[in-house]
Enzyme design. Structure first.
Site, PDB file in Angstrom:
ATOM      1  N   CYS A  70       0.876  -1.177   0.000  1.00 14.74           N
ATOM      2  CA  CYS A  70       0.000   0.000   0.000  1.00 14.74           C
ATOM      3  C   CYS A  70       0.914   1.229   0.000  1.00 14.74           C
ATOM      4  O   CYS A  70       2.040   1.154  -0.475  1.00 14.74           O
ATOM      5  CB  CYS A  70      -0.967  -0.018   1.182  1.00 14.74           C
ATOM      6  SG  CYS A  70      -0.169   0.091   2.794  1.00 14.74           S
ATOM      7  N   HIS A  71       0.461   2.312   0.541  1.00 13.23           N
ATOM      8  CA  HIS A  71       1.285   3.524   0.558  1.00 13.23           C
ATOM      9  C   HIS A  71       2.418   3.407   1.580  1.00 13.23           C
ATOM     10  O   HIS A  71       3.580   3.599   1.255  1.00 13.23           O
ATOM     11  CB  HIS A  71       0.428   4.757   0.847  1.00 13.23           C
ATOM     12  CG  HIS A  71       1.187   6.037   0.804  1.00 13.23           C
ATOM     13  ND1 HIS A  71       1.626   6.596  -0.371  1.00 13.23           N
ATOM     14  CD2 HIS A  71       1.634   6.845   1.799  1.00 13.23           C
ATOM     15  CE1 HIS A  71       2.289   7.705  -0.108  1.00 13.23           C
ATOM     16  NE2 HIS A  71       2.309   7.883   1.201  1.00 13.23           N
TER      17      HIS A  71
END
Length: 132
Positions: free
Chosen positions: A87-88
């Site tokens: 993800c981020h």
């Protein structure tokens, strides 16, 4: 070929032991994740489509966290194969790993530091809307 697969399986096992947090989410570093992907693991990106279009790891598959439970059948062929979730920064991927584990996925890992660390490590990124 058997030796290479056995070595890969051993590496995955050791990563799962060494990279576990208290909440049972196995972690891998970004370079380990890239190597696992090169060896055939699914690199699953659980960010939103706009984040994915901004920058992403090449050959990753987008499946936003909010849609994971309803679309899990799309990745069912990886139930007993390595899945590396990114993800981020690592928070959403940890939640995704827990969902996948609960659904019976046996080899799931969260990328420690997410795409932020991936880019910082100088690993390749793609930008713009992915081609269909």
């Amino acid at each position: 070929m058997k030796f290479r697969y056995a070595l890969f399986a051993l590496g995955v096992f050791l990563l799962s032991i060494a990279g576990c947090r208290a909440d049972n989410v196995p972690l891998v570093e970004v370079k380990q994740a890239a190597e696992m992907q090169a060896q055939g693991a699914l690199l699953l990106d659980v960010r939103q489509p706009d984040e994915y279009a901004e920058f992403r790891a090449p050959n990753s598959r987008l499946l936003p966290l909010g849609q994971l439970s309803s679309r899990m059948g799309e990745i069912a062929s990886y139930k007993d194969r390595p899945v590396v979730v990114i993800c981020h920064s690592g928070r959403r991927s940890a939640r995704a790993v827990q969902q996948l584990q609960e659904a019976g996925f046996t080899q799931v890992f969260s990328v420690d530091g997410g795409m932020v660390r991936w880019a910082e490590a100088g690993l390749p990124v793609e930008r713009g809307a992915p081609q269909q």
